[in-house]
Design a protein around this motif. Structure first.
Motif, short mmCIF file in Angstrom:
data_model
loop_
_atom_site.label_atom_id
_atom_site.label_comp_id
_atom_site.label_asym_id
_atom_site.label_seq_id
_atom_site.Cartn_x
_atom_site.Cartn_y
_atom_site.Cartn_z
N GLU A 196 -5.46 -12.80 -17.46
CA GLU A 196 -5.30 -13.79 -16.39
C GLU A 196 -3.83 -13.95 -16.02
OE1 GLU A 196 -7.12 -17.37 -17.75
OE2 GLU A 196 -9.16 -16.68 -17.32
N ILE A 197 -2.96 -14.03 -17.03
CA ILE A 197 -1.53 -14.19 -16.76
C ILE A 197 -0.98 -12.94 -16.08
CG2 ILE A 197 0.74 -14.38 -17.87
CD1 ILE A 197 -0.50 -16.34 -19.82
N ARG A 198 -1.41 -11.77 -16.53
CA ARG A 198 -0.96 -10.53 -15.89
C ARG A 198 -1.38 -10.50 -14.41
NH1 ARG A 198 -2.66 -7.25 -19.60
NH2 ARG A 198 -0.65 -6.94 -20.63
N ARG A 199 -2.61 -10.97 -14.14
CA ARG A 199 -3.10 -10.99 -12.76
C ARG A 199 -2.33 -12.01 -11.93
NH1 ARG A 199 -7.98 -11.16 -13.98
NH2 ARG A 199 -8.33 -13.42 -13.98
N ARG A 200 -2.03 -13.17 -12.52
CA ARG A 200 -1.27 -14.18 -11.78
C ARG A 200 0.14 -13.68 -11.49
NH1 ARG A 200 -1.65 -19.80 -14.73
NH2 ARG A 200 -0.45 -20.45 -12.90
N ASP A 201 0.76 -12.99 -12.44
CA ASP A 201 2.08 -12.40 -12.21
C ASP A 201 2.03 -11.45 -11.02
OD1 ASP A 201 3.11 -13.77 -14.35
OD2 ASP A 201 3.37 -12.02 -15.64
N GLU A 202 0.99 -10.62 -11.00
CA GLU A 202 0.84 -9.65 -9.91
C GLU A 202 0.69 -10.36 -8.57
OE1 GLU A 202 0.45 -5.49 -8.83
OE2 GLU A 202 1.01 -6.47 -10.71
N ASN A 203 -0.14 -11.40 -8.54
CA ASN A 203 -0.33 -12.16 -7.31
C ASN A 203 0.98 -12.81 -6.85
OD1 ASN A 203 -3.05 -11.59 -7.24
ND2 ASN A 203 -3.70 -13.55 -8.11
N ASP A 204 1.68 -13.43 -7.80
CA ASP A 204 2.90 -14.17 -7.46
C ASP A 204 4.02 -13.25 -6.96
OD1 ASP A 204 1.68 -16.54 -8.17
OD2 ASP A 204 2.52 -16.59 -10.18
N ARG A 205 4.15 -12.09 -7.58
CA ARG A 205 5.25 -11.19 -7.23
C ARG A 205 4.98 -10.40 -5.95
NH1 ARG A 205 5.57 -9.97 -13.17
NH2 ARG A 205 7.39 -11.10 -13.94
N ASN A 206 3.70 -10.19 -5.62
CA ASN A 206 3.37 -9.31 -4.50
C ASN A 206 2.85 -10.03 -3.26
OD1 ASN A 206 3.98 -6.73 -5.78
ND2 ASN A 206 2.26 -7.18 -7.11
N ARG A 207 2.81 -11.36 -3.30
CA ARG A 207 2.37 -12.04 -2.10
C ARG A 207 3.42 -11.84 -1.00
NH1 ARG A 207 3.15 -17.49 -5.25
NH2 ARG A 207 5.30 -18.02 -4.72
N VAL A 208 2.96 -11.81 0.22
CA VAL A 208 3.85 -11.53 1.35
C VAL A 208 4.79 -12.70 1.61
CG1 VAL A 208 3.93 -11.07 3.83
CG2 VAL A 208 2.17 -9.96 2.41
N PHE A 209 4.25 -13.91 1.54
CA PHE A 209 5.03 -15.10 1.88
C PHE A 209 5.67 -15.69 0.63
CE2 PHE A 209 5.52 -19.64 2.93
CZ PHE A 209 6.17 -19.54 4.15
N SER A 210 7.00 -15.65 0.56
CA SER A 210 7.76 -16.28 -0.51
C SER A 210 7.31 -15.86 -1.91
CB SER A 210 7.66 -17.81 -0.36
OG SER A 210 8.65 -18.44 -1.13
N PRO A 211 7.45 -14.58 -2.23
CA PRO A 211 7.02 -14.11 -3.55
C PRO A 211 7.92 -14.62 -4.68
CG PRO A 211 8.25 -12.40 -2.41
CD PRO A 211 8.06 -13.52 -1.43
N LEU A 212 7.41 -14.52 -5.90
CA LEU A 212 8.19 -14.89 -7.09
C LEU A 212 9.31 -13.87 -7.29
CD1 LEU A 212 8.65 -16.36 -9.85
CD2 LEU A 212 7.02 -14.75 -10.82
N ARG A 213 10.54 -14.35 -7.29
CA ARG A 213 11.68 -13.50 -7.61
C ARG A 213 12.84 -14.40 -8.01
NH1 ARG A 213 15.41 -13.43 -3.48
NH2 ARG A 213 14.68 -14.14 -1.44
N GLN A 214 13.77 -13.82 -8.74
CA GLN A 214 14.93 -14.58 -9.18
C GLN A 214 15.95 -14.68 -8.05
OE1 GLN A 214 16.71 -13.14 -12.82
NE2 GLN A 214 18.63 -14.22 -12.45
N ALA A 215 16.40 -15.89 -7.76
CA ALA A 215 17.45 -16.06 -6.75
C ALA A 215 18.72 -15.39 -7.25
CB ALA A 215 17.71 -17.55 -6.52
N GLU A 216 19.50 -14.87 -6.31
CA GLU A 216 20.72 -14.14 -6.69
C GLU A 216 21.68 -14.99 -7.50
OE1 GLU A 216 22.53 -12.39 -3.28
OE2 GLU A 216 20.83 -11.07 -2.83
N ASP A 217 21.71 -16.29 -7.24
CA ASP A 217 22.64 -17.16 -7.94
C ASP A 217 21.97 -17.98 -9.05
OD1 ASP A 217 21.15 -18.53 -6.04
OD2 ASP A 217 22.78 -19.86 -5.42
N ALA A 218 20.78 -17.54 -9.47
CA ALA A 218 20.09 -18.24 -10.56
C ALA A 218 20.50 -17.67 -11.92
CB ALA A 218 18.58 -18.10 -10.39
N ILE A 219 20.50 -18.53 -12.92
CA ILE A 219 20.78 -18.12 -14.29
C ILE A 219 19.47 -17.72 -14.96
CG2 ILE A 219 21.70 -18.85 -16.52
CD1 ILE A 219 23.79 -18.69 -14.30
#
Length: 223
Positions: free
Chosen positions: A172-195
């Motif tokens: 389930e977590i692997r699937r949620r990661d896939e959904n979050d990272r690959n969605r077209v609108f505002s995907p999960l990613r680290q901001a350039e200035d994030a720690i």
């Protein structure tokens, strides 16, 4: 804190964002905004109304038209306070699905930004530093190995007298990661200035202290 402070904590499911964000907010004596609970609330309402994932227009309308109030440990909606109801696997998975719907995200992001315009906040989610609060003073991307995240979820559910299946949680977590990272609108990613903070081998208190140090540095040490 004497100044208006915006803290954004992003990361994948199960990384410890909510626990850490809640404790950071308490230490700073400012509000904590659990954006994930807002998506879970819409998922809960949609399921109560027997809506399915292909009814995007109806689910988006729910997000646009439903007032909700964040309360300690949950969300108040339609005169009901939702807490543990929002933490089931069914709600988690459906929330991940509807979070990929652009109009749902637009509606909830607007609510989140309105909250942050009025006060200092600690806000956690998937796209806070990149999309919701790109102007945040402190941005953290909190992650952990997928195995550790599944283990934490397993222990959490066991503590609620449930009988979780570790392998199912891992999937389930692997699937949620896939959904979050690959969605077209505002995907999960680290901001350039994030720690980046890898929480796999860190305690909650260690992560909290790291973020508090970042806050003090950004605000000139003022408390």
């Amino acid at each position: 804190m004497n100044s208006h402070l915006l803290v954004a904590i992003d990361g994948p499911a199960g990384a410890g964002k909510s626990t850490v964000a809640r404790r950071v907010a308490k230490r700073l004596e400012i509000p904590y905004v659990d954006t994930g609970s807002m998506y879970r609330t819409i998922a809960w309402l949609a399921l109560m109304e027997r809506l399915t994932a292909d009814q995007e227009a109806e689910i988006s309308e729910l997000a646009l038209s439903t007032p909700m109030t964040l309360v300690e440990g949950g969300v108040k909606v339609r005169d009901i306070v939702l807490k543990d109801e929002l933490r089931t696997s069914e709600i988690s998975n459906f929330a991940s699905t509807i979070a990929a719907m652009p109009k749902v995200r637009e509606a909830l992001v607007r609510k989140q930004q309105e909250i942050a315009q009025l006060q200092s906040v600690v806000m956690d989610g998937r796209d806070i530093g990149t999309h919701v609060l790109p102007q945040a003073h402190v941005k953290v991307f909190l992650t952990a190995s997928i195995e550790e995240r599944a283990r934490r979820r397993f222990e959490e559910l066991k503590g609620k007298n449930q009988s979780p299946d570790y392998e199912k949680l891992l999937q389930e977590i692997r699937r949620r990661d896939e959904n979050d990272r690959n969605r077209v609108f505002s995907p999960l990613r680290q901001a350039e200035d994030a720690i980046l903070i890898d929480s796999t081998d860190q305690t909650i208190e260690e992560m909290v202290e790291t973020i508090l140090e970042l806050c003090c540095t950004k605000m000139g040490g003022a408390e």
